[in-house]
Enzyme design. Sequence first.
Site, PDB file in Angstrom:
ATOM      1  CG  HIS A   1      15.363  27.642  51.134  1.00 33.53           C
ATOM      2  ND1 HIS A   1      16.390  26.898  51.521  1.00 33.53           N
ATOM      3  CD2 HIS A   1      15.905  28.911  50.440  1.00 33.53           C
ATOM      4  CE1 HIS A   1      17.338  27.551  51.097  1.00 33.53           C
ATOM      5  NE2 HIS A   1      17.287  28.599  50.593  1.00 33.53           N
TER       6      HIS A   1
ATOM      7  CG  ASN B   1      13.356  24.865  47.414  1.00 28.98           C
ATOM      8  OD1 ASN B   1      14.295  25.624  47.052  1.00 28.98           O
ATOM      9  ND2 ASN B   1      12.470  24.719  46.542  1.00 28.98           N
TER      10      ASN B   1
ATOM     11  CG  HIS C   1      18.101  33.922  52.003  1.00 30.74           C
ATOM     12  ND1 HIS C   1      16.640  33.524  51.896  1.00 30.74           N
ATOM     13  CD2 HIS C   1      18.949  32.977  51.295  1.00 30.74           C
ATOM     14  CE1 HIS C   1      16.757  32.365  51.266  1.00 30.74           C
ATOM     15  NE2 HIS C   1      17.795  32.093  50.757  1.00 30.74           N
TER      16      HIS C   1
ATOM     17  CD  GLU D   1      12.315  24.463  43.057  1.00 26.40           C
ATOM     18  OE1 GLU D   1      13.173  24.922  43.582  1.00 26.40           O
ATOM     19  OE2 GLU D   1      11.204  24.868  42.779  1.00 26.40           O
TER      20      GLU D   1
ATOM     21  CE  LYS E   1      21.217  26.110  41.907  1.00 29.04           C
ATOM     22  NZ  LYS E   1      21.159  27.373  42.338  1.00 29.04           N
TER      23      LYS E   1
ATOM     24  CE  LYS F   1      14.625  27.470  42.049  1.00 31.02           C
ATOM     25  NZ  LYS F   1      14.336  26.940  43.524  1.00 31.02           N
TER      26      LYS F   1
END
Length: 274
Positions: free
Chosen positions: A236, A233, A252, A225, A215, A136
């Site tokens: 998120h 996510n 974050h 995705e 991951k 990403k």
Amino acid sequence: MTIRVNLAESSYDIQIENNAIDRCGNLFDKYNKVFIVTDSGVPKEYSERVAKSANGKAVVFVMKRGEENKNFVTLMNICNDMLTNGLTRKDCVCAVGGGVVGDITAFAASIYMRGIDFYNFPTTLLSMVDSSSGGKTGIDFGNVKNVIGTFYQPKKVIIDPSVLKTLSERQVRCGLAEALKMAATFDSKLFDFMSKGSFTDGEMQHIIERSVELKKSIVEKDVKEKSIRKSLNFGHTIGHGIEVAGKESRYHGECVAIGMVAMSSSDSSALFTR
Ligand code: GLY
């Protein structure tokens, strides 16, 4: 330890090894120039060590630290410096830093000359366990995080856990929040292991390795995705809202942690009424 991410012609290795940043010279043999992007919050020593491995071929670009600089202006400055230094597809780009540096540098690499080789050297726990792999890339725009970007896999990710010694406690906690997200969604054994709360260097390395394995397996199943990767996510949506509303006063990982607590609570309204 080396973990292979199998994505057909976009496959790559994630190397996890102490002092790996000093041993990456052979990666650069085939390139004429090595363009390194880092930020003002990353100890200079790390980009210098990567540059030293590049044997005089390196150019270093230092962007301003912080999520608020993951924007078009910085992207333009990076691309401008790449152009000024005559970068072509015979060269490569490296990110040395956390998630902000990794995301924007990978994005620049993905669009410059329609794609130039990209290597990621994550220096924060958060970027080691999550954002440095999976492809990403992006910048924030119009108060929306990561809304402009691409999927573009690195040629290699080099994780050197020894650089974590200079990371602040606060940043370490942010990284642990993202690792806990991996554990909560896909690995109850890792979740139980992480419940003890503080970790030796060896245990931290185990958390990094296990998070990267998780991951990898998710990205291999759903790189774009469309399904299972959406689980990453977790926390998120609320987290990004808090991050943007607070003008990035909270990091974050802290916002993701709050988002995960909210999503796990039967009465999440209690979190927001105080
Ligand atoms: N950081 C979440 C993902 O890479 O999908």
